[in-house]
Design a protein around this motif. Structure first.
Motif, short mmCIF file in Angstrom:
data_model
loop_
_atom_site.label_atom_id
_atom_site.label_comp_id
_atom_site.label_asym_id
_atom_site.label_seq_id
_atom_site.Cartn_x
_atom_site.Cartn_y
_atom_site.Cartn_z
N ASP A 1 49.82 33.66 27.31
CA ASP A 1 50.32 32.34 26.92
C ASP A 1 51.50 32.02 27.77
N GLU A 2 51.93 32.94 28.76
CA GLU A 2 53.16 32.48 29.56
C GLU A 2 52.33 31.89 30.93
N LEU A 3 51.04 32.17 31.16
CA LEU A 3 50.61 31.95 32.34
C LEU A 3 50.00 30.30 32.67
N GLN B 1 57.58 29.67 31.67
CA GLN B 1 56.09 30.02 31.91
C GLN B 1 56.24 30.74 33.45
N ILE B 2 55.22 31.57 33.59
CA ILE B 2 55.15 31.97 34.80
C ILE B 2 53.87 31.76 35.61
N ILE B 3 53.63 31.95 36.80
CA ILE B 3 52.55 31.50 37.60
C ILE B 3 51.71 32.71 37.57
N ALA B 4 50.29 32.52 37.31
CA ALA B 4 49.00 33.48 37.11
C ALA B 4 48.88 33.85 38.58
N SER B 5 49.33 34.89 39.08
CA SER B 5 49.38 35.25 40.57
C SER B 5 48.17 36.58 40.62
N ASN B 6 47.99 37.22 39.65
CA ASN B 6 47.23 38.66 39.57
C ASN B 6 45.81 38.09 40.29
N ALA B 7 45.42 37.35 39.57
CA ALA B 7 43.82 37.17 39.75
C ALA B 7 43.53 36.95 41.32
N THR C 1 39.92 42.46 32.75
CA THR C 1 40.80 41.83 32.47
C THR C 1 42.30 42.18 32.92
N ILE C 2 43.20 41.16 32.59
CA ILE C 2 44.51 41.26 33.30
C ILE C 2 45.62 41.01 32.16
N GLY C 3 46.46 42.06 31.68
CA GLY C 3 47.51 41.94 30.69
C GLY C 3 47.06 42.24 29.70
N GLY C 4 47.93 42.04 28.47
CA GLY C 4 47.70 42.39 27.12
C GLY C 4 47.06 43.63 26.61
N ALA C 5 47.43 44.86 27.72
CA ALA C 5 46.66 46.12 27.48
C ALA C 5 47.81 46.84 26.81
N SER C 6 48.97 46.72 26.78
CA SER C 6 49.91 47.84 26.35
C SER C 6 49.84 47.41 24.67
N VAL C 7 51.24 47.75 24.24
CA VAL C 7 51.19 48.18 22.59
C VAL C 7 51.96 46.96 22.02
N GLY C 8 52.39 45.79 22.76
CA GLY C 8 52.94 44.89 21.95
C GLY C 8 52.32 44.09 21.13
N GLY D 1 50.74 51.62 36.08
CA GLY D 1 49.25 51.41 35.46
C GLY D 1 48.98 52.12 34.10
N LYS D 2 49.96 52.34 33.60
CA LYS D 2 49.57 53.29 32.37
C LYS D 2 48.72 52.87 31.40
N PRO D 3 48.94 51.45 30.99
CA PRO D 3 47.92 51.02 29.90
C PRO D 3 46.52 50.75 30.19
N LEU E 1 43.08 45.83 33.20
CA LEU E 1 44.27 46.25 34.04
C LEU E 1 45.58 45.70 33.03
N PRO E 2 46.63 46.57 33.51
CA PRO E 2 47.83 46.04 32.85
C PRO E 2 48.33 44.83 33.46
N GLY E 3 49.02 43.93 32.96
CA GLY E 3 49.71 42.56 33.57
C GLY E 3 50.61 42.85 34.62
N ASN E 4 51.54 43.58 34.83
CA ASN E 4 52.57 43.70 35.72
C ASN E 4 51.63 43.66 37.16
N PRO E 5 52.23 42.59 38.07
CA PRO E 5 51.42 42.44 38.93
C PRO E 5 50.94 43.57 40.10
N VAL E 6 52.04 44.50 40.33
CA VAL E 6 51.72 45.62 41.16
C VAL E 6 50.95 46.62 40.56
N PRO F 1 56.05 62.78 34.37
CA PRO F 1 54.69 63.21 34.18
C PRO F 1 53.49 62.26 34.71
N ARG F 2 53.63 61.20 35.07
CA ARG F 2 52.51 60.31 35.56
C ARG F 2 52.49 60.42 37.02
N GLU F 3 51.13 60.51 37.63
CA GLU F 3 50.98 60.53 38.98
C GLU F 3 51.60 59.10 39.39
#
Ligand SMILES: Nc1nc2c(c(=O)[nH]1)N[C@H]1C(S)=C(S)[C@@H](COP(=O)(O)OP(=O)(O)OC[C@H]3O[C@@H](n4cnc5c(N)ncnc54)[C@H](O)[C@@H]3O)O[C@H]1N2
Ligand code: MOO
Length: 390
Positions: A179-181, A192-198, A240-247, A273-275, A289-294, A335-337
């Motif tokens: 909703d923030e994009l 709001q923030i700019i949708a950059s990842n795509a 897909t980008i974002g909305g992959a975590s547990v919130g 990239g965990k989620p 994909l997770p939403g965090n840009p990196v 514990p994560r690569e």
């Protein structure tokens, strides 16, 4: 959480290579060749002069020898006669070397007067003749599968082919969610923030040989996501980008399941990239994909690019790694690569001090990712690490 290698295995298990199509040579760059190209003739098809000069017999090669010029051969204009003792044929680079001639003396090593040449001193040992078939023989192959580089296309042309059988380009539908994009170039509200990842992912897809289709941003609701999945129909990969975590607002997994995704995995032991999630999605594959840009970009390098390659008929293999020397120490890993954004210099690679997964400014400076295994001890400068080029 599953290890990266297992996640890749589960992803590759979902892949069947896409169908092929024929393209002209000028449309083949970056495409994946699927049928080998077989040369229909030798190259060169005749012994060819490598220099502008004079074709002569070996017995006549002596400093000061005077030879009679009997004719001329140029590229595309073969000389029908042969070269006898005491004779020389004026010849140009690329011309067929006539019968009898055993070497070409560069014109700089001769002096010409009328129809006579005099050979100079210090003529090199080089015969300056390219034997017939020295590049390739009729029946030799340009092997498939391979991603076609400019030199491959030139080689295929040289083998006398004008069309190549390549994989259809994988189409990737990209769905930014949140909703923030808002799209770049607009007038965002303060919250709001700019949708950059795509846009970064679009670049990665195109570089990897896929075609990216950017869909409208989907809001954080089951309805909006369902609509986005509907628009994505026909794609080979739904990204897909974002909305992959547990919130409470992370609905992509649920919406995808409702739209028919059979999940292969969710949550991978990598950082960032965990989620990450993936699954079969009708005739397509879904990569969440997770939403965090990196995080989204790193996951694309580690999962999406190998997936595009496998769909294109290339071997299903992880992103290639090379060894590099650490120019600065690394802290011990959890514990994560860990895929650390890093820069290469004359002394080796240095991880940036800031590694937060929101920092596109750091990713933009990086030219590689250092891959630090789970549970790895601290590393000193000078030790060897694995890196993935960006
Ligand atoms: N309680 C927990 N919270 C979080 C965990 C966890 O395990 N437990 N994991 C964290 C990790 S790790 C990641 S990565 C993020 C990923 O979460 P989501 O995939 O649900 O991503 P969002 O929440 O939608 O967005 C995260 C961040 O990225 C921005 N974003 C999203 N899409 C875009 C876009 N297209 N362009 C630019 N920026 C985008 C978004 O605004 C957020 O700031 O979850 C952690 N939380
Ligand atoms: O794994 Mo998240 O991607 O650390 O930021």
């Amino acid at each position: 959480m599953i290890p990266v290698s297992e996640a890749l295995d589960r992803l590759f298990a979902l892949v069947s290579p896409l169908p092929t199509e024929e393209v002209r040579l000028t449309a083949a760059l970056g495409r994946v060749l699927r049928s080998e190209v077989i040369a229909t003739r030798d190259q060169p098809p005749f012994a060819a002069s490598a220099m502008d000069g004079y074709a002569i017999r070996e017995v006549d090669l002596a400093p000061g020898a005077v030879l009679r010029v009997t004719g001329e051969a140029a590229a595309g204009h073969a000389y029908a006669g042969h070269v006898g003792p005491g004779e020389a044929l004026r010849i140009f680079t690329g011309a067929p070397v006539p019968e009898g001639a055993e070497r070409v003396v560069m014109q700089e090593d001769t002096a010409r007067e009328g129809d006579r040449i005099t050979l100079g001193d210090g003529i090199s040992d080089n015969r300056n003749i390219r034997p017939a078939g020295v590049d390739f023989r009729a029946g030799d192959k340009l092997v498939a599968p391979r991603r076609l580089a400019p030199a491959d296309i030139a080689l295929a042309a040289s083998m006398n082919t004008d069309r190549l059988t390549v994989s259809r380009r994988p189409e990737v539908a990209i769905i930014a969610t949140g909703d923030e994009l808002v799209a770049p170039g607009g007038d965002p509200r303060p919250d709001q923030i700019i949708a950059s990842n795509a846009y970064g992912l679009h670049g990665i897809v195109e570089q990897a040989g896929g075609t990216a289709r950017l869909l409208p941003i989907a809001g954080d609701s089951m309805g909006a996501l369902a609509q986005a999945f509907e628009l994505a129909r026909g794609a080979d990969i739904v990204l897909t980008i974002g909305g992959a975590s547990v919130g409470d607002h992370d609905l992509v997994g649920d919406a995808a399941a409702e739209a028919g995704m059979e999940r292969a995995f969710w949550k991978v032991a990598l950082r960032p990239g965990k989620p990450l999630m993936a699954g079969r999605f009708g005739a397509a594959l879904l990569l969440g994909l997770p939403g965090n840009p990196v995080s989204s970009m790193v996951c694309a390098h580690v999962f999406l690019v190998p997936l595009i390659r496998a769909l294109s008929g290339l071997p299903a293999t992880p992103a290639p790694r090379r060894l590099a020397r650490l120019a600065a120490p690394l802290a011990a890993n959890g514990p994560r690569e860990h895929y650390l954004r890093a820069a290469s210099g004359p002394d080796g690679v240095t991880a940036f001090s800031k590694q937060d997964s929101s920092l596109l400014s750091v990713l933009s400076e990086a030219d590689c990712l250092i891959v630090q295994p789970p549970g790895d001890r601290a590393r000193d400068a000078g030790e060897t690490v694995e890196v993935i080029a960006l």
